[in-house]
Design an enzyme around this catalytic site. Sequence first.
Site, PDB file in Angstrom:
ATOM      1  N   TYR A  30       0.742  -1.364   0.140  1.00 53.89           N
ATOM      2  CA  TYR A  30       0.112  -0.211   0.055  1.00 53.89           C
ATOM      3  C   TYR A  30       0.743   1.376   0.060  1.00 53.89           C
ATOM      4  CZ  TYR A  30      -4.112  -2.998   1.492  1.00 53.89           C
ATOM      5  OH  TYR A  30      -4.909  -3.879   1.491  1.00 53.89           O
ATOM      6  N   TYR A 158     -14.480  -8.203   1.569  1.00 50.32           N
ATOM      7  CA  TYR A 158     -13.983  -7.888   1.365  1.00 50.32           C
ATOM      8  C   TYR A 158     -13.147  -9.722   2.334  1.00 50.32           C
ATOM      9  CZ  TYR A 158      -8.298  -7.926   2.041  1.00 50.32           C
ATOM     10  OH  TYR A 158      -6.774  -7.894   1.961  1.00 50.32           O
ATOM     11  N   ASP A 264     -17.264 -15.775   7.264  1.00 46.52           N
ATOM     12  CA  ASP A 264     -15.743 -15.845   7.836  1.00 46.52           C
ATOM     13  C   ASP A 264     -15.593 -14.600   8.108  1.00 46.52           C
ATOM     14  OD1 ASP A 264     -13.369 -13.894   7.364  1.00 46.52           O
ATOM     15  OD2 ASP A 264     -13.472 -12.848   4.868  1.00 46.52           O
ATOM     16  N   LYS A 293      -6.443 -13.441  12.478  1.00 44.41           N
ATOM     17  CA  LYS A 293      -5.446 -11.612  12.842  1.00 44.41           C
ATOM     18  C   LYS A 293      -5.689 -12.054  14.631  1.00 44.41           C
ATOM     19  CE  LYS A 293      -8.019  -9.078   9.546  1.00 44.41           C
ATOM     20  NZ  LYS A 293      -7.101  -8.198   9.427  1.00 44.41           N
TER      21      LYS A 293
HETATM   22  N1  PLP Z   1     -11.673 -11.885   5.837  1.00 43.50           N
HETATM   23  C1  PLP Z   1     -11.543 -10.845   6.010  1.00 43.50           C
HETATM   24  C2  PLP Z   1     -12.936 -10.395   6.612  1.00 43.50           C
HETATM   25  C3  PLP Z   1     -10.377  -9.366   6.402  1.00 43.50           C
HETATM   26  O1  PLP Z   1     -10.583  -8.615   7.147  1.00 43.50           O
HETATM   27  C4  PLP Z   1      -9.298  -9.823   6.022  1.00 43.50           C
HETATM   28  C5  PLP Z   1      -7.979  -9.407   5.871  1.00 43.50           C
HETATM   29  O2  PLP Z   1      -8.521  -7.810   6.296  1.00 43.50           O
HETATM   30  C6  PLP Z   1      -8.689 -10.981   5.267  1.00 43.50           C
HETATM   31  C7  PLP Z   1      -9.785 -12.342   4.966  1.00 43.50           C
HETATM   32  C8  PLP Z   1      -7.736 -11.384   4.356  1.00 43.50           C
HETATM   33  O3  PLP Z   1      -6.777 -11.410   5.700  1.00 43.50           O
HETATM   34  P1  PLP Z   1      -5.198 -12.372   5.758  1.00 43.50           P
HETATM   35  O4  PLP Z   1      -4.609 -10.497   5.177  1.00 43.50           O
HETATM   36  O5  PLP Z   1      -4.488 -12.552   6.759  1.00 43.50           O
HETATM   37  O6  PLP Z   1      -5.337 -12.582   4.357  1.00 43.50           O
END
Ligand code: PLP
Length: 460
Positions: A30, A158, A264, A293
């Site tokens: 970024y 996302y 997710d 996370k």
């Molecule tokens: N799924 C969600 C809801 C996210 O917020 C993110 C990242 O911000 C991801 C997947 C992707 O995770 P990573 O950055 O660990 O690949």
Amino acid sequence: MTIDNPDTHVMSNEAMDWQQVDRSYLWHPYTQMKTAPLPVPIARGEGVYLYTPSGDRILDGISSWWVNIHGHSHPYLNEALARQAMQLEHVMFAGFTHKPAAVLAERLIQVLPAGLKRIFYSDNGSTAVEVALKMAMQFWRNQGDDKRRTFVVLDHAYHGDTVGAMSASAESAFTEPFKPILFSVARAHAPYCFRCPVSLDPNSCNIDCLARLETILSAQQDTIAGVLVEPMLQAAGGMIVWPQQFLQGVRRLCDRFGVLMIADEVLTGFGRTGKMFACEHAGISPDLICLSKALTGGYMPLGVTAATETIYEAFLSDDRRKTFYHGHSFTANPLACAVAIASLDLLHQNQSLERVRSLEAIFRSRRTSLQSHRYVGDVRILGGVIALELVRDKDTREAGGYLDRVGPELARIFLDRGLLLRPLGNVLYFMPPYVIRDDEVHWVLDQIDDVLNCWQWPKS
Ligand code: PLP
């Protein structure tokens, strides 16, 4: 702040050492704009603070990309990591297993929404999503149904930066260069109440935006493998907070049309929304859940995709073509698993869910005054997250989205005040580690108040 400006004060040894480091080989995410400020060097972290080599303190207001929950460099997590490193740093996970992986799986099953019984490890949030998509598709194929290969996803989604996760995400500057290689998905409305996709008043609607998902499922039910959603909080898409009825509706429709529901919870898992998992807000369980996370308290990269027994059983066979052939070199890394177990200990010991709910109460107590600012179109609060959607004009709600330059501009202003906030374009949000103190929360909200009092939207 005095970062990169050593003339203004006496430098520590660490700061002087840092001056010798050649940063020119780094390619940061970024930050390729020629005018972007240099990345801020961080020498250490403690609690909610990050420290530069010259000793400047920055409050981590976004939990270092949403991963940190117990604070930086926590003694209990440090110890768990060190202890595991003395025992076993890593072993391949095909044909071998180890205690941290088994213990973590058992601990996760105890807290996950009902019915999720099998734990598959990977490396991060994107791979947890990739695994879920692949599992869902092969689940159907293993039962002789190879027509089901489409996924339904939501607008503003996302799910990560790998190719499958990008395909499932909303089209954006992140995905645009790769469009020719992304697979196609069906897109349903998200319950983005501030900008209602069906132009209704959220105070009196009947969650009518769900109808789009119903239409897609009813028209294409024989070809759909699953519906993928970020339950209750669509984060990178603009911190969109859902009415829980929408989430209940997704589960209901998945059941009605016999497709898999994939949650997710990479961001929302482990208490961020005030519940252990966001699905609990609606009292539902998905068929697959993706975690990462805060899974390791923000310490180590680790992904989990948890599945129901029904899904697992579709892969159990002596026919090797039914095997799920997906494994990473660092699958179930023992260091990551050990620190994840310790993070679960802390979640219970620190009564973190109660703490997140008290953060939410503080946010709500400041809502009216934040909402009153000239550029604040909407204030969204869920658990330990507060988001302000900034608009140039409250009547027209005009704003530039993720690429709006108000984001980097505000980030710089807050950093000068010793506060790490990193708006998603015109959406300014605060998502601290749970251990932040009340007075620190108020200090951050005071900074936001103060900046919004004097800041002017840049002329286009
Ligand atoms: N799924 C969600 C809801 C996210 O917020 C993110 C990242 O911000 C991801 C997947 C992707 O995770 P990573 O950055 O660990 O690949």
